[in-house]
Motif scaffolding. Sequence first.
Motif, PDB file in Angstrom:
ATOM      1  N   ILE A 132     -30.146 -16.670 -27.042  1.00 12.28           N
ATOM      2  CA  ILE A 132     -31.018 -17.827 -27.235  1.00 12.28           C
ATOM      3  C   ILE A 132     -32.452 -17.416 -26.904  1.00 12.28           C
ATOM      4  CG2 ILE A 132     -31.514 -20.190 -26.532  1.00 12.28           C
ATOM      5  CD1 ILE A 132     -28.573 -20.407 -25.662  1.00 12.28           C
ATOM      6  N   PRO A 133     -33.389 -17.629 -27.828  1.00 10.13           N
ATOM      7  CA  PRO A 133     -34.784 -17.294 -27.522  1.00 10.13           C
ATOM      8  C   PRO A 133     -35.313 -18.119 -26.350  1.00 10.13           C
ATOM      9  CG  PRO A 133     -34.489 -17.784 -29.862  1.00 10.13           C
ATOM     10  CD  PRO A 133     -33.222 -18.177 -29.178  1.00 10.13           C
ATOM     11  N   ASP A 134     -36.296 -17.561 -25.644  1.00  5.55           N
ATOM     12  CA  ASP A 134     -36.863 -18.253 -24.487  1.00  5.55           C
ATOM     13  C   ASP A 134     -37.472 -19.595 -24.861  1.00  5.55           C
ATOM     14  OD1 ASP A 134     -36.118 -16.144 -22.879  1.00  5.55           O
ATOM     15  OD2 ASP A 134     -38.099 -15.197 -22.884  1.00  5.55           O
ATOM     16  N   SER A 135     -37.913 -19.745 -26.108  1.00  4.16           N
ATOM     17  CA  SER A 135     -38.568 -20.980 -26.541  1.00  4.16           C
ATOM     18  C   SER A 135     -37.585 -22.106 -26.845  1.00  4.16           C
ATOM     19  CB  SER A 135     -39.411 -20.713 -27.788  1.00  4.16           C
ATOM     20  OG  SER A 135     -38.596 -20.212 -28.840  1.00  4.16           O
ATOM     21  N   VAL A 136     -36.282 -21.813 -26.767  1.00  4.74           N
ATOM     22  CA  VAL A 136     -35.244 -22.784 -27.138  1.00  4.74           C
ATOM     23  C   VAL A 136     -34.421 -23.113 -25.902  1.00  4.74           C
ATOM     24  CG1 VAL A 136     -33.206 -23.160 -28.587  1.00  4.74           C
ATOM     25  CG2 VAL A 136     -35.184 -21.914 -29.500  1.00  4.74           C
ATOM     26  N   THR A 137     -34.163 -24.396 -25.673  1.00  2.17           N
ATOM     27  CA  THR A 137     -33.369 -24.817 -24.519  1.00  2.17           C
ATOM     28  C   THR A 137     -31.876 -24.664 -24.803  1.00  2.17           C
ATOM     29  OG1 THR A 137     -33.130 -27.123 -25.198  1.00  2.17           O
ATOM     30  CG2 THR A 137     -35.143 -26.538 -23.982  1.00  2.17           C
ATOM     31  N   ASP A 138     -31.095 -24.709 -23.725  1.00  3.46           N
ATOM     32  CA  ASP A 138     -29.638 -24.672 -23.890  1.00  3.46           C
ATOM     33  C   ASP A 138     -29.165 -25.805 -24.792  1.00  3.46           C
ATOM     34  OD1 ASP A 138     -29.724 -22.575 -22.117  1.00  3.46           O
ATOM     35  OD2 ASP A 138     -28.373 -23.470 -20.647  1.00  3.46           O
ATOM     36  N   ASP A 139     -29.679 -27.005 -24.574  1.00  4.85           N
ATOM     37  CA  ASP A 139     -29.241 -28.155 -25.365  1.00  4.85           C
ATOM     38  C   ASP A 139     -29.636 -28.020 -26.824  1.00  4.85           C
ATOM     39  OD1 ASP A 139     -27.865 -30.168 -23.659  1.00  4.85           O
ATOM     40  OD2 ASP A 139     -29.679 -29.989 -22.469  1.00  4.85           O
ATOM     41  N   GLU A 140     -30.832 -27.537 -27.084  1.00  2.59           N
ATOM     42  CA  GLU A 140     -31.229 -27.340 -28.485  1.00  2.59           C
ATOM     43  C   GLU A 140     -30.295 -26.349 -29.169  1.00  2.59           C
ATOM     44  OE1 GLU A 140     -36.046 -28.179 -28.246  1.00  2.59           O
ATOM     45  OE2 GLU A 140     -35.263 -26.194 -27.733  1.00  2.59           O
ATOM     46  N   ALA A 141     -29.980 -25.258 -28.492  1.00  2.14           N
ATOM     47  CA  ALA A 141     -29.077 -24.265 -29.077  1.00  2.14           C
ATOM     48  C   ALA A 141     -27.682 -24.840 -29.310  1.00  2.14           C
ATOM     49  CB  ALA A 141     -28.993 -23.041 -28.172  1.00  2.14           C
ATOM     50  N   ALA A 142     -27.241 -25.709 -28.411  1.00  2.00           N
ATOM     51  CA  ALA A 142     -25.890 -26.269 -28.509  1.00  2.00           C
ATOM     52  C   ALA A 142     -25.725 -27.237 -29.669  1.00  2.00           C
ATOM     53  CB  ALA A 142     -25.517 -26.963 -27.199  1.00  2.00           C
ATOM     54  N   THR A 143     -26.814 -27.618 -30.341  1.00  6.08           N
ATOM     55  CA  THR A 143     -26.669 -28.473 -31.525  1.00  6.08           C
ATOM     56  C   THR A 143     -26.193 -27.674 -32.736  1.00  6.08           C
ATOM     57  OG1 THR A 143     -28.972 -28.241 -32.321  1.00  6.08           O
ATOM     58  CG2 THR A 143     -28.520 -29.992 -30.711  1.00  6.08           C
ATOM     59  N   LEU A 144     -26.185 -26.341 -32.647  1.00  9.16           N
ATOM     60  CA  LEU A 144     -25.942 -25.550 -33.848  1.00  9.16           C
ATOM     61  C   LEU A 144     -24.475 -25.328 -34.233  1.00  9.16           C
ATOM     62  CD1 LEU A 144     -29.017 -24.942 -33.516  1.00  9.16           C
ATOM     63  CD2 LEU A 144     -28.509 -22.643 -34.337  1.00  9.16           C
ATOM     64  N   PRO A 145     -23.615 -24.717 -33.399  1.00  7.52           N
ATOM     65  CA  PRO A 145     -22.417 -24.054 -33.939  1.00  7.52           C
ATOM     66  C   PRO A 145     -21.532 -24.898 -34.844  1.00  7.52           C
ATOM     67  CG  PRO A 145     -22.731 -23.449 -31.650  1.00  7.52           C
ATOM     68  CD  PRO A 145     -23.733 -24.530 -31.933  1.00  7.52           C
ATOM     69  N   THR A 146     -21.030 -26.010 -34.344  1.00 10.77           N
ATOM     70  CA  THR A 146     -20.086 -26.819 -35.130  1.00 10.77           C
ATOM     71  C   THR A 146     -20.752 -27.440 -36.346  1.00 10.77           C
ATOM     72  OG1 THR A 146     -18.674 -27.313 -33.236  1.00 10.77           O
ATOM     73  CG2 THR A 146     -18.633 -28.886 -35.036  1.00 10.77           C
ATOM     74  N   ASN A 147     -22.061 -27.615 -36.312  1.00 12.47           N
ATOM     75  CA  ASN A 147     -22.726 -28.365 -37.368  1.00 12.47           C
ATOM     76  C   ASN A 147     -23.519 -27.510 -38.348  1.00 12.47           C
ATOM     77  OD1 ASN A 147     -21.997 -31.143 -36.674  1.00 12.47           O
ATOM     78  ND2 ASN A 147     -23.058 -30.701 -34.763  1.00 12.47           N
ATOM     79  N   ILE A 148     -23.802 -26.252 -38.000  1.00 12.09           N
ATOM     80  CA  ILE A 148     -24.515 -25.407 -38.958  1.00 12.09           C
ATOM     81  C   ILE A 148     -23.594 -24.432 -39.677  1.00 12.09           C
ATOM     82  CG2 ILE A 148     -25.202 -23.435 -37.505  1.00 12.09           C
ATOM     83  CD1 ILE A 148     -28.063 -23.847 -38.770  1.00 12.09           C
ATOM     84  N   ILE A 149     -22.477 -24.052 -39.047  1.00 10.67           N
ATOM     85  CA  ILE A 149     -21.574 -23.111 -39.716  1.00 10.67           C
ATOM     86  C   ILE A 149     -20.872 -23.748 -40.922  1.00 10.67           C
ATOM     87  CG2 ILE A 149     -19.546 -21.638 -39.440  1.00 10.67           C
ATOM     88  CD1 ILE A 149     -22.113 -20.523 -38.214  1.00 10.67           C
ATOM     89  N   PRO A 150     -20.432 -25.019 -40.872  1.00 11.53           N
ATOM     90  CA  PRO A 150     -19.842 -25.597 -42.094  1.00 11.53           C
ATOM     91  C   PRO A 150     -20.775 -25.588 -43.308  1.00 11.53           C
ATOM     92  CG  PRO A 150     -19.198 -26.879 -40.197  1.00 11.53           C
ATOM     93  CD  PRO A 150     -20.231 -25.915 -39.710  1.00 11.53           C
ATOM     94  N   PRO A 151     -22.043 -26.037 -43.203  1.00 16.32           N
ATOM     95  CA  PRO A 151     -22.897 -25.927 -44.393  1.00 16.32           C
ATOM     96  C   PRO A 151     -23.222 -24.484 -44.763  1.00 16.32           C
ATOM     97  CG  PRO A 151     -24.147 -26.812 -42.535  1.00 16.32           C
ATOM     98  CD  PRO A 151     -22.706 -26.827 -42.144  1.00 16.32           C
ATOM     99  N   LEU A 152     -23.290 -23.586 -43.774  1.00 15.68           N
ATOM    100  CA  LEU A 152     -23.482 -22.174 -44.089  1.00 15.68           C
ATOM    101  C   LEU A 152     -22.347 -21.685 -44.994  1.00 15.68           C
ATOM    102  CD1 LEU A 152     -25.155 -19.492 -43.130  1.00 15.68           C
ATOM    103  CD2 LEU A 152     -23.043 -19.058 -41.861  1.00 15.68           C
ATOM    104  N   VAL A 153     -21.105 -21.991 -44.599  1.00 17.89           N
ATOM    105  CA  VAL A 153     -19.947 -21.604 -45.401  1.00 17.89           C
ATOM    106  C   VAL A 153     -19.959 -22.323 -46.742  1.00 17.89           C
ATOM    107  CG1 VAL A 153     -17.421 -21.690 -45.518  1.00 17.89           C
ATOM    108  CG2 VAL A 153     -18.559 -20.989 -43.384  1.00 17.89           C
ATOM    109  N   ALA A 154     -20.284 -23.610 -46.727  1.00 18.32           N
ATOM    110  CA  ALA A 154     -20.278 -24.397 -47.966  1.00 18.32           C
ATOM    111  C   ALA A 154     -21.236 -23.809 -48.999  1.00 18.32           C
ATOM    112  CB  ALA A 154     -20.642 -25.848 -47.670  1.00 18.32           C
TER     113      ALA A 154
END
Length: 361
Positions: A132-154
């Motif tokens: 995780i880059p220093d400019s990104v918080t833990d919570d901001e990063a945690a919005t990604l996995p479940t919700n960005i991988i499906p459209p990536l695959v799609a």
Amino acid sequence: MPSTQKALVVTEVGKPVTLITDWPIPEPGPNQVQVKVTVAGLNPHDAKARDYGLFIIRDLTPAIIAGSERGIIDLPCILANDAVGRVTKLGPGVTELAVGDRIVYQPSFAIGSKQNGLQEYALADLGTLTKIPDSVTDDEAATLPTNIIPPLVALFDTLRIPAPWSAAAKDFDYAGTTLLIVGGGSNCGQFGVQLAKLVGIGRIVVVGGDEEKLRSFGATHVVDRHGGYEAVLSRIRDIVGDELVYAYDAVNPLEGQLLALNALSSAKRGVLARLLPIGPVDESRVLGKTAGFEVRDVFGSSHVFPELAGEFWKRVPGFLETGEIKPLGYVVKEGLVADHVNEVLDAYRDGERVVKTHIHL
């Protein structure tokens, strides 16, 4: 380090998650790291897992749900496929990470997975994580996995639009491509817009969601989802004409999937990628498709698509730092508390409007 930890566990399908204090702390194997979890993100599929056995009962039929002995039942089970934490141990073969690194990762959906987030210590696999880059918080990063991988695959597997880092990208006309995204207000819809913008798709037509936000993510057209099926379909066709060959539905069960299917071109063979593969569509209600069409199911797992996901996760820090990928909204509940998790899952179950919720461990 002790050998056991606290965890929130599904012990019986259809019952609330419960806190246990003697869950084993897992040790990393080859190409794995152990993580001290700081944030575990909840999503609608976690409610379906707790209440109906999604990803827990591996032959999910009415007979199984009613109590048949057929199939594999993965209990007790930990939920949460969004996870952030700090690396505490390296498994054999791990050289690109160090103890103390802050990472976000997508846990495996496999039976017996020791990776899910609602435990103090978990495991993560190389290829499904990133620093995780220093400019990104833990919570901001945690919005990604479940919700960005499906459209990536799609987009880059199911619809077969070339990923921007692939060899095929140099010959693909992204600017001349139109993509329809149905369910733009959902997290998977919003990240789908961002990924389409990232590769330079020329027309990104989105149904539903906040217009200002979606345009900031890259949508070129935002279609009002109100007024009835025929009105919405007409609005879409006014934009795409008979040119649409790529559609992605992030939210709808079978009935709702007819909108995207009927928006597809009649003269060109079109494809719908759908996140809810709950059965065959009624093809008699898909009209005028002289060139035919396809319905393809999406399973948004980094582990199932290791090459695509691995290349993506390598690039995520850069995408976040440049703003090409923007984290989404969330709310926080403090502590590994069963009531906090059950309240969120109950709200998903009851069809309430839920802001993505992060459990701070």
